[in-house]
Design a protein around this motif. Sequence first.
Motif, mmCIF file in Angstrom:
data_model
loop_
_atom_site.group_PDB
_atom_site.id
_atom_site.type_symbol
_atom_site.label_atom_id
_atom_site.label_comp_id
_atom_site.label_asym_id
_atom_site.label_seq_id
_atom_site.Cartn_x
_atom_site.Cartn_y
_atom_site.Cartn_z
ATOM 1 N N ASP A 1 -28.222 22.353 19.215
ATOM 2 C CA ASP A 1 -29.685 22.239 19.295
ATOM 3 C C ASP A 1 -30.179 20.791 19.337
ATOM 4 N N TYR A 2 -29.254 19.829 19.311
ATOM 5 C CA TYR A 2 -29.653 18.419 19.280
ATOM 6 C C TYR A 2 -29.177 17.710 20.547
ATOM 7 N N ASN A 3 -29.979 16.749 21.010
ATOM 8 C CA ASN A 3 -29.566 15.951 22.162
ATOM 9 C C ASN A 3 -28.379 15.062 21.829
ATOM 10 N N ALA A 4 -28.299 14.654 20.554
ATOM 11 C CA ALA A 4 -27.211 13.766 20.141
ATOM 12 C C ALA A 4 -26.968 13.920 18.648
ATOM 13 N N CYS A 5 -25.752 13.598 18.241
ATOM 14 C CA CYS A 5 -25.383 13.547 16.821
ATOM 15 C C CYS A 5 -24.880 12.148 16.521
ATOM 16 N N ILE A 6 -25.417 11.558 15.470
ATOM 17 C CA ILE A 6 -24.982 10.219 15.053
ATOM 18 C C ILE A 6 -24.507 10.294 13.612
ATOM 19 N N ASN A 7 -23.307 9.803 13.381
ATOM 20 C CA ASN A 7 -22.769 9.715 12.020
ATOM 21 C C ASN A 7 -22.891 8.276 11.532
#
Length: 347
Positions: A153-159
Amino acid sequence: MIAAIGLMSGTSLDGLDICLAQFWKDNFCWKFKIIKAETIAYPDSLENQLRDSIHLSSQELLALNSSYGFYLGEKVKEFISENNLPQVNLVASHGHTVFHQPKRKFTLQIGDGRAIKLTTGLPVVYDFRSQDVLMGGNGAPLVPIGDEYLFPDYNACINLGGFSNISFTSENKRIAFDVCPVNIILNKLSRNLSQKFDENGDFARKGKIDDLLLKKLNSLDFYSQNFPKSLGIEWCNTHIFPLFEDEDPNDLLATFTEHIACQISEVINQFQLKKVLLTGGGTYNTFLIEKLQNKTKAELVIPEKDIIDFKEALIFAFMGVLRLNNEINVLSSATGSYKDHCSGIIA
């Protein structure tokens, strides 16, 4: 439905993350539920051993590989017994990274999976990175497979962990790469102030930005390199720490926090990402998040605590499930290896 425990020890040495989750498919889409997760702080002696492991002799490192593996196994046993958990089908362990030099075709995550197996009696999947490095990849980032299937559901994931990494879909490919160091630098600077980390970014908030240092940091060659690309402690030792002169630790923290926000926002803005999931320990650094939000119009989503703290452990559990099913769990578009593949040694 399969229940798997994921183990994650990050480069920032916040502790051992243990996450038990159930995974199943619904209309061909993967779903998950976190059953129980916790972070176990390392004893000081073990934390120091892991932090200094890059300097150990070969014999000392082999001994630590075994002893740390048995430690992981004991913690898994305690985790299961103390929480009266349902049946566990497998353990997937990332291990603790000591060396990461993909250009020289090696990476090393210690914590022998066979020791975990002997201690727990459960099937164990470990050493997820080495095969990818041998196949010409960076061996990192690996979590994009979980971002793709578990967080669509997200355009991107950042850790925001020891290092910051990002993954997003572009032209039907999952793109991923390390963005910049985060807690591996901030935590070391905080230790100069007798603190393990800069809580809420309070020390950085007190400091002044050193514009010359900031310019040097933002000009490092890594940031102009094409992805896929990855970072390790060796790179920090060579390129970051020599830039720090004997100045106020608050100012160094302020400057490096600004640097992190610059690098991450630049990537978000470059790829016009609209909805971004933030996870990892750096998410609690409110000063960093404020700076980041001020530099981008993207919606930065901070999820529930279990996802913030245990997303990487969750995804390694998922990668273990895929490995036992002989399904692809490493994406070449993320790591740079010559093809997608199924990685991990099974004990």
